[in-house]
Design an enzyme around this catalytic site. Structure first.
Site, PDB file in Angstrom:
ATOM      1  CG  HIS A 129      -2.039   0.940   1.164  1.00 23.71           C
ATOM      2  ND1 HIS A 129      -1.872   2.296   1.205  1.00 23.71           N
ATOM      3  CD2 HIS A 129      -3.361   0.739   1.016  1.00 23.71           C
ATOM      4  CE1 HIS A 129      -3.064   2.893   1.107  1.00 23.71           C
ATOM      5  NE2 HIS A 129      -3.991   1.960   0.987  1.00 23.71           N
ATOM      6  NE  ARG A 151      -3.196   7.703  -1.804  1.00 23.28           N
ATOM      7  CZ  ARG A 151      -3.236   6.533  -2.420  1.00 23.28           C
ATOM      8  NH1 ARG A 151      -3.151   6.477  -3.739  1.00 23.28           N
ATOM      9  NH2 ARG A 151      -3.374   5.426  -1.728  1.00 23.28           N
TER      10      ARG A 151
END
Lengths: 610, 244
Positions: free
Chosen positions: A236, A256
């Site tokens: 990740h 994000r």
């Protein structure tokens, strides 16, 4: 001989995260007598840590969305390595499974029209992730838990399984121990569903909890199943990097999705430089367009503007951050900056509450006032136990698998949000598949006593070796394993490193044979670790061998000595299984997608890993 | 390197003693890190229940210097240099070993609660403002710190009469869900025993998720019980209509 207790079930589900709970609920609904084994307390499994959301093409925010687009995104994200049938079932059934969660009491965030709200995520063309702030996994597991306890199945908490028992080629039971007092337990079962999650504890920096010790992968491998795609390990892009005690803990992609910006130490927004040519047209042309997209998303209005480059797929973003840090443009603690503080503070706290608290409490950072420091962390394994797409049965009759421990669904790279939908879609199918298998099976298969005795003897060995003298400390061995995997089998790989890694793993096997423990069996973590190491070793060896054999870069598998994607190699899965001489590796042809689905992929396959 | 002085309860089923450990301090370290340090370097048998290490799963509840809290959120830099840090298991539930307690009673209680029961045929148009409060309750990570600190359970051991703050939160979440159709007020009053709570707010104080347990869950439940069972005007109308 030491005693053990015995339970009998039609279907035994091992693992009580989202997939295991959903499988148990389904098998019960099919009239089966079900037992559910959880290694932790009920409701604490790793699903609880999922943050960003569950992907399902409901089309509540972007009405253009439908299962075909979700299917395309999933296959493209997986670099076409996915089992097409799993990806199809997943995209088709996820909306029903999400609506079902709602009917079972899950309280998702809402749109201003009163429907389930969906947010943007990397690799998903439309806003598709149903969520509850940034604690979607908690909502999901609690909902399944509170449904499950009324479905009449038995729950065995804090219980670890160490061996699957077979009658001929058929699975017939499982042996294990209760963590609380170390007493042994035998489950006789006509079918077994493995839903044990991932392998993260084989790596130093991981977002995974202690439970992720590759139990299902190891048990299935020992029982004769094959593991596919094990080279595809997802790092990740955004884990915490500081303070040291929390290094690796996940920072949701939701940051994000809500407009978080990645910058290096010079304040430069680097992500646009790392977008693969083949996907550049899906992203904004400049920062002004990104900003317009974020503002529209916040206001809940449609826009023709394209999404920010930070929403590229996880493999790209992880490699970008890794490269920025390696080339000396990282943040003080070896990450990069992720900034959401330019947005309204109250909104950030509302949409990302656990991120706010995580940074405030653990790192003294107020994410509404300044940037976070983030870096890649081992997060998920795409590979796993090979199963039939429709029934979730492995090649061992009666042995099923669902969720992260199974392989095929996500191909070479998983899209964020597809894991939670994976759990409920394939958890249900596994429960259904197991029930149908049991209905056809007739009499219960036998549980050979010699296998039970051997399983029990194996668990006694660490005490016989004791905790001193020549016996190895299991935690030291785990640390060595972590170092090997993180050093030689990490984000970027090459032949030389992988070969060294494999050699070191072979040497470490001797240490694992000699781990010992002392004390009583009552809640003895050192003893538990002695057994967990064997599963972690199986997964680690599978990852390293598979990675060495795939001489290309594809999705999450990045080879510095083979930087391009090779279309020929995309036609084969890597599969490992247990042989008399050890681990055997084969290349097996990928299932071929039928023509009516192929038409969805008109664009030619690129040779660039994008 | 600076060292922390930890005093950790070691033993099985309440019989045990505090043992001292010196653990090197790293920047940003939490008490759970210190316990893990002991586990990995000094004694692999030391028992502690934990999962996520990010305050999301609610497994590592214990009492540090007498204060109930999650070990993964207890920062070592909150203590004075050299201060003795006492770590012991939560007290309200039966002891298993070292820092682990048997919290299974809570799972038995949960089974008694009538699950979510949606109104049949509901169209599922539900607005954000109508679920804000329910979402607050659903943040609960079941760490059971509120159960541990509740004096009805801790000091008076009335597990036979009171479900405890955790399950008041769960009941409130169901009762206030805009689509739910079951009525649990009789249970809230009788089996769950909401009347036992005398609003000392100890539960709210220890909640790592900042749920306003007393103000937002327990007091409204008490009010609903009063409205349902003790409102004299409603009682009058009920008796009149019943008489007809």
């Amino acid at each position: 001989m030491t005693n053990y207790e015995t339970h009998e079930h039609d279907v035994l589900v091992i693992g009580a995260g989202g997939a295991g709970l959903r499988a148990a609920i389904e098998a019960s609904a099919q009239g089966m007598n079900v037992g559910l084994v959880c290694k932790s307390l009920l409701g604490k499994a790793h699903t609880v840590m999922a943050e960003g959301g569950v992907a399902a093409a409901l089309g509540n925010v972007d009405p253009e969305d439908n299962w075909e687009v979700h299917f395309q995104d999933t296959m493209n994200g997986g670099k076409m390595m996915n089992n097409w049938r799993m990806a199809q079932l997943h995209a088709q059934e996820a909306p029903d499974r999400v609506r079902e969660l709602q009917e079972w009491g899950a309280v998702f965030d809402r749109t201003n029209k009163g429907q389930i709200l969906q947010r943007a995520f990397g690799g998903h063309k439309y806003k598709r992730l149903c969520h509850v702030g940034d604690r979607t996994g908690l909502e999901m597991i609690r909902t399944l838990q509170d449904q499950g306890i009324h479905r009449g199945f038995a729950v065995y908490m804090e219980c670890s399984i160490t061996k699957l028992i077979k009658d001929g080629d058929k699975v017939s039971g499982a042996f294990g121990y209760y963590r609380e007092d170390g007493r042994y337990v035998l489950f006789k079962a006509k079918a077994i569903v493995l839903a044990t999650g991932g392998v993260g504890k084989a790596f130093t920096v991981t977002s995974n909890s202690w439970e992720y010790t590759a139990d299902g992968q190891g048990l299935a491998y020992d029982a004769g199943a094959d593991l596919i795609d094990m080279e595809f390990v997802q790092f990740h892009p955004t884990g915490m990097v500081w303070p040291p005690g929390v290094r690796g803990i996940l920072v949701t992609e939701g940051v994000r999705g809500e407009g978080g910006i990645l910058r290096n130490k010079d304040g430069y927004r680097f992500m646009r430089d790392y977008l693969p040519e083949s996907t550049k047209d899906q992203f904004s042309a400049n920062d002004a367009e990104s900003e317009r997209w974020v503002n529209a998303a916040i206001a809940g209005v449609k826009t023709k503007d394209k999404r920010p480059p930070e929403l590229s797929t996880r493999d790209n973003v992880a490699r970008a951050i890794y490269t920025e840090v390696k080339e000396g443009r990282g943040s003080p603690h070896g990450g990069v900056f992720l900034d959401i503080s330019y947005q309204d503070a109250a909104r950030v706290r509302k949409k990302l509450p656990s991120m706010y608290h995580q940074f405030k409490d653990l790192a003294d950072v107020d994410i509404t006032a300044g940037p976070m420091e983030v870096g890649p962390t081992m997060h998920y394994i795409m590979g796993g136990i090979r199963v039939d797409a429709d029934s979730q049965m492995s090649r061992v009759p009666g042995l099923f698998a669902a969720g992260e421990c199974s392989g095929g669904m996500h191909g070479a790279n998983r899209l964020g949000g597809n894991s939670l939908s994976d759990l409920i879609v394939f958890g249900r199918l596994a429960g259904l598949g197991a029930a149908e298998y049991v209905k056809k099976l007739g009499a219960a298969p036998a549980v050979p006593q010699d296998q039970v005795d051997a399983a029990l003897a194996e668990m006694e060995e660490p005490f016989q070796r004791g905790g001193s003298g020549s016996a190895k400390n299991p935690y030291d061995v785990q640390k060595k394993l972590n170092q090997i995997m993180s050093t030689y089998v990490g984000i970027f790989r090459n032949k030389e490193d992988l070969e060294i890694g494999i050699q070191k793993l072979q040497e470490l096997k001797e240490d694992i044979k000699n781990v010992g423990t002392k004390g009583s069996k009552t809640y003895n973590p050192g003893w538990h670790m002695c057994r967990d190491l064997k599963n972690m070793m199986i997964a680690s060896e599978a990852i390293a061998l598979s990675a060495l054999s795939r001489e290309e870069s594809r999705g999450a598998h990045s080879r510095t000595d083979f930087e391009q994607l090779n279309p020929e190699l995309g036609k084969f899965n890597t599969a490992v299984s247990k042989d008399a001489d050890g681990m055997k590796l084969e290349k097996t042809p990928c299932p071929v997608m039928p023509e009516d689905l192929k038409r969805l992929f008109a664009k030619k396959e690129t040779t660039h890993n994008g | 390197m600076a060292e922390a002085n930890l005093k950790v309860f070691r033993g099985e089923k309440d019989s045990g003693t505090f043992e001292n450990y010196k653990v090197p301090i790293e920047e940003g370290m939490v008490v759970l890190d210190a316990i893990h340090y002991i586990q990995q370097n000094m004694d692999p048998t030391i028992a502690v229940r934990w999962n996520c290490k990010a305050a999301k799963c609610g497994s590592c509840s214990a009492e540090v210097n007498g204060k109930p809290q999650l070990l993964c959120k207890s920062r070592m830099d909150k203590f004075e240099p050299g201060e003795e840090i006492t770590v012991q298991p939560i007290k309200t539930f039966p002891h298993v070993k070292d820092l682990v307690a048997d919290v299974s009673w809570n799972y038995e209680v949960n089974k008694k609660i009538v699950p979510f029961t949606p109104q049949p045929g509901h169209n599922w148009v539900v607005y954000q403002e109508d679920i804000e409060r329910v979402q607050e309750f659903r943040k609960c990570i079941e760490c059971f710190l509120c159960q541990n600190v509740c004096h009805v359970l801790r000091d008076h051991n009335r597990k036979d009469g009171f479900y405890g703050p955790r399950f008041m939160v769960r009941l409130a979440g169901l009762e206030m869900h805009p689509v739910d159709s079951a009525n649990r007020l009789k249970m809230v009053k009788e089996d769950a025993g909401v009347g036992f709570c005398n609003i000392t707010k100890c539960c709210t104080e220890v909640c790592p998720e900042d749920i306003h347990i007393t103000d937002n869950a327990i007091i409204p439940l008490k009010e609903r019980v009063v409205d349902e069972f003790y409102d004299p005007i409603a009682k009058f109308f009920k008796s009149v209509f019943k008489a007809k």
